[in-house]
Design a protein around this motif. Structure first.
Motif, mmCIF file in Angstrom:
data_model
loop_
_atom_site.group_PDB
_atom_site.id
_atom_site.type_symbol
_atom_site.label_atom_id
_atom_site.label_comp_id
_atom_site.label_asym_id
_atom_site.label_seq_id
_atom_site.Cartn_x
_atom_site.Cartn_y
_atom_site.Cartn_z
ATOM 1 N N ASN A 1 1.396 -3.997 -21.143
ATOM 2 C CA ASN A 1 0.801 -5.036 -22.014
ATOM 3 C C ASN A 1 0.217 -6.318 -21.418
ATOM 4 O OD1 ASN A 1 2.849 -6.624 -21.106
ATOM 5 N ND2 ASN A 1 4.460 -5.640 -22.012
ATOM 6 N N PHE A 2 -0.161 -7.371 -22.288
ATOM 7 C CA PHE A 2 -1.021 -8.370 -21.540
ATOM 8 C C PHE A 2 -0.119 -9.028 -20.606
ATOM 9 C CE2 PHE A 2 -2.089 -12.799 -21.573
ATOM 10 C CZ PHE A 2 -3.538 -12.768 -21.290
ATOM 11 N N TRP A 3 1.028 -9.280 -20.807
ATOM 12 C CA TRP A 3 1.961 -9.909 -19.533
ATOM 13 C C TRP A 3 1.896 -9.047 -18.184
ATOM 14 C CZ3 TRP A 3 1.290 -14.681 -20.405
ATOM 15 C CH2 TRP A 3 1.136 -15.172 -21.696
ATOM 16 N N LYS A 4 2.362 -7.877 -18.681
ATOM 17 C CA LYS A 4 2.321 -7.221 -17.192
ATOM 18 C C LYS A 4 0.821 -7.152 -16.637
ATOM 19 C CE LYS A 4 6.008 -3.615 -18.003
ATOM 20 N NZ LYS A 4 6.411 -2.315 -18.377
ATOM 21 N N LEU A 5 0.079 -6.943 -17.242
ATOM 22 C CA LEU A 5 -1.390 -6.945 -16.497
ATOM 23 C C LEU A 5 -1.677 -8.327 -15.964
ATOM 24 C CD1 LEU A 5 -3.711 -5.126 -19.440
ATOM 25 C CD2 LEU A 5 -3.226 -4.546 -16.989
ATOM 26 N N THR A 6 -1.217 -9.391 -16.536
ATOM 27 C CA THR A 6 -1.488 -10.883 -15.809
ATOM 28 C C THR A 6 -0.523 -10.529 -14.587
ATOM 29 O OG1 THR A 6 -1.390 -11.559 -18.007
ATOM 30 C CG2 THR A 6 -1.078 -13.214 -16.217
ATOM 31 N N ALA A 7 0.491 -10.209 -14.637
ATOM 32 C CA ALA A 7 1.560 -10.077 -13.422
ATOM 33 C C ALA A 7 1.010 -9.116 -12.253
ATOM 34 C CB ALA A 7 2.913 -9.820 -13.525
ATOM 35 N N TYR A 8 0.240 -8.166 -12.838
ATOM 36 C CA TYR A 8 -0.584 -7.314 -11.971
ATOM 37 C C TYR A 8 -1.630 -7.914 -11.456
ATOM 38 C CZ TYR A 8 -2.550 -2.969 -10.625
ATOM 39 O OH TYR A 8 -3.253 -2.005 -9.988
ATOM 40 N N ALA A 9 -2.272 -8.664 -12.204
ATOM 41 C CA ALA A 9 -3.609 -9.452 -11.816
ATOM 42 C C ALA A 9 -3.512 -10.418 -10.596
ATOM 43 C CB ALA A 9 -4.442 -9.910 -13.012
ATOM 44 N N LEU B 1 -2.564 5.785 3.463
ATOM 45 C CA LEU B 1 -1.285 5.812 3.931
ATOM 46 C C LEU B 1 -1.186 5.068 5.159
ATOM 47 C CD1 LEU B 1 -0.674 9.716 3.397
ATOM 48 C CD2 LEU B 1 0.030 7.786 1.762
ATOM 49 N N SER B 2 -1.912 4.765 5.861
ATOM 50 C CA SER B 2 -1.918 4.009 7.003
ATOM 51 C C SER B 2 -1.719 2.461 6.797
ATOM 52 C CB SER B 2 -3.288 4.136 8.065
ATOM 53 O OG SER B 2 -4.260 3.349 7.450
ATOM 54 N N MET B 3 -1.602 1.959 5.473
ATOM 55 C CA MET B 3 -1.273 0.638 5.003
ATOM 56 C C MET B 3 0.051 0.669 4.757
ATOM 57 S SD MET B 3 -4.733 -0.317 3.192
ATOM 58 C CE MET B 3 -4.474 -2.236 3.097
ATOM 59 N N PRO B 4 1.051 -0.086 5.554
ATOM 60 C CA PRO B 4 2.283 -0.055 5.722
ATOM 61 C C PRO B 4 2.898 -0.910 4.469
ATOM 62 C CG PRO B 4 1.708 -1.554 7.341
ATOM 63 C CD PRO B 4 0.265 -0.997 6.745
ATOM 64 N N GLU B 5 1.875 -1.738 3.676
ATOM 65 C CA GLU B 5 2.366 -2.908 2.856
ATOM 66 C C GLU B 5 3.487 -2.304 1.761
ATOM 67 O OE1 GLU B 5 -1.458 -3.073 2.857
ATOM 68 O OE2 GLU B 5 -1.458 -4.493 1.135
ATOM 69 N N LYS B 6 4.451 -3.021 1.441
ATOM 70 C CA LYS B 6 5.458 -2.531 0.325
ATOM 71 C C LYS B 6 4.876 -3.173 -0.987
ATOM 72 C CE LYS B 6 8.058 -1.404 3.836
ATOM 73 N NZ LYS B 6 8.475 -0.037 3.820
ATOM 74 N N CYS B 7 4.277 -4.294 -1.030
ATOM 75 C CA CYS B 7 3.692 -4.749 -2.434
ATOM 76 C C CYS B 7 2.357 -4.133 -2.461
ATOM 77 C CB CYS B 7 3.558 -6.209 -2.442
ATOM 78 S SG CYS B 7 5.156 -7.310 -2.084
ATOM 79 N N ARG B 8 2.124 -3.061 -3.213
ATOM 80 C CA ARG B 8 0.962 -2.251 -3.072
ATOM 81 C C ARG B 8 0.011 -2.509 -4.238
ATOM 82 N NH1 ARG B 8 1.385 1.104 1.011
ATOM 83 N NH2 ARG B 8 -0.524 2.124 0.579
ATOM 84 N N PHE B 9 -1.077 -2.643 -4.000
ATOM 85 C CA PHE B 9 -2.269 -2.968 -5.256
ATOM 86 C C PHE B 9 -3.248 -1.775 -4.798
ATOM 87 C CE2 PHE B 9 -5.527 -5.514 -7.017
ATOM 88 C CZ PHE B 9 -5.410 -5.461 -8.221
ATOM 89 N N SER B 10 -3.254 -0.879 -5.478
ATOM 90 C CA SER B 10 -4.035 0.222 -5.139
ATOM 91 C C SER B 10 -5.453 -0.164 -5.400
ATOM 92 C CB SER B 10 -3.906 1.639 -6.053
ATOM 93 O OG SER B 10 -2.479 1.983 -5.405
ATOM 94 N N LYS B 11 -5.820 -0.885 -6.525
ATOM 95 C CA LYS B 11 -7.197 -1.054 -6.422
ATOM 96 C C LYS B 11 -7.655 -1.749 -5.502
ATOM 97 C CE LYS B 11 -7.405 -2.120 -11.566
ATOM 98 N NZ LYS B 11 -7.963 -0.716 -11.971
ATOM 99 N N GLY B 12 -6.972 -2.801 -4.828
ATOM 100 C CA GLY B 12 -7.510 -3.597 -3.661
ATOM 101 C C GLY B 12 -7.440 -2.773 -2.134
#
Ligand code: UDP
Ligand code: MG
Length: 310
Positions: free
Chosen positions: A208-216, A170-181
């Motif tokens: 789907n594949f494209w959503k996963l690619t964008a997520y990656a 919660l102390s990480m204030p970023e808006k574009c959040r990538f929880s794995k990271g």
């Protein structure tokens, strides 16, 4: 409160009730000091109605947060963690792919091994196509090479975190959040536990594949500046090759007096170079887009309503 269980829900109307029943039989009967935090991520079906019905039940303490629209699982996780008050917090999907019984095992590991601050469950066997598996492997290899933190292959969001870890997230204030990271970046001692994934009770996966690619891509941009360095290196290498080629052409013309020929070579070179240039601009653009989003500083989610029992 001993345990908070965060459950992101997006169009899970048929899963909510069976999920709750399973949690009651597998968890609430064993641990009484427990709260369930459902986050309705702007579902278009009857998920909210189902959640409201659940809050009339009194077997488990239930808190529900409902977003004004779909903000994505990352936003739902953040809202869940922000509302968690437990000494430990578990994150689990609502589709029953992850059996709540594993939360007891994860808690046991934490209690028996105080040196660990969290347990992350990974799928013992992945029920996915070889092609997807191949791309996922490539992603993990790439991101592990590009970042200073270690991404554990297969580790999911299904995990139990200690209070300290939740506070760190919660102390990480970023808006574009990538929880794995974020889970890797905060450090701490995490135990990786295998679990057997089950099939989705009802509905479809939102990926789907494209959503996963964008997520990656999102993950790489959020946790590494190596692509920017790489684009500079490519630029430098091309510049050096161009100088060498120029010298070669000048010397060849002076000595042999050859006229410059080769339109196809020129055309392919222009295509190649403009392609590389666009690629590099694209890479810079990705970072710029992230800076743009962060600088607007909009909230990660908007709450429409909140309700709870007890
Ligand atoms: N989810 C969410 N918001 C979204 C997409 C998914 O809250 O925009 C929730 C979903 O309801 C589920 C969990 O995240 O509880 C995992 O989603 P899903 O089952 O689609 O992912 P998969 O299991 O295929 O990775
Ligand atoms: Mg699922």
């Amino acid at each position: 409160m001993l345990l908070s269980v965060v459950v992101p829900c997006y169009n899970e109307e048929n899963n909510i009730r069976p999920f709750y029943d399973k949690v009651v039989s597998e968890l609430c009967d064993i641990i009484q000091d427990i709260e369930l935090i459902f986050v309705n991520d702007g579902s278009r079906d009857k998920t909210v109605e189902e959640l409201k019905k659940l809050t009339e039940q009194t077997l488990c303490k239930i808190k529900a947060v409902s977003f004004s629209r779909n903000f994505g699982k990352e936003a739902a996780l953040l809202a869940g963690l922000e509302n968690a008050t437990g000494q430990y917090t578990a994150i689990i999907d609502a589709d029953l792919q992850q059996n709540p019984k594993y939360i007891i095992q994860m808690l046991d590991i934490l209690k028996k091994n105080p040196e660990y601050d969290g347990v992350a469950a990974y799928q013992r066997q992945r029920n996915e196509s070889r092609v997807l598996s191949f791309f996922k492997n490539c992603f993990y290899k790439l991101i592990n090479k590009m970042t200073e933190v270690e991404f554990y292959r297969s580790a999911s969001d299904f995990r139990v975190l200690s209070r300290k870890m939740v506070d760190a997230v919660l102390s990480m204030p970023e808006k574009c959040r990538f929880s794995k990271g974020i889970f890797s970046w905060i450090g701490f001692n995490v135990y990786y536990m295998p679990y057997d994934v089950e099939s989705r009770l009802s509905g479809n996966s939102k990926w789907n594949f494209w959503k996963l690619t964008a997520y990656a891509i999102n993950g790489i941009v959020a946790f590494s500046d190596k692509p920017l360095i790489l684009s500079s290196v490519v630029g430098l290498l091309l510049f050096i090759s161009a100088i060498i080629l120029m010298l070669f052409v000048i010397i060849k013309t002076l000595i042999f007096g050859d006229p410059v020929a080769g339109f196809p070579t020129l055309a392919s070179l222009i295509l190649l170079l403009s392609g590389i240039q666009l690629l590099c601009i694209g890479i810079i653009g990705q970072y710029l887009a992230k800076i743009y989003t962060e600088s607007k500083s909009r909230p990660v989610y908007i709450i429409k309503e909140k309700f709870e029992n007890k």
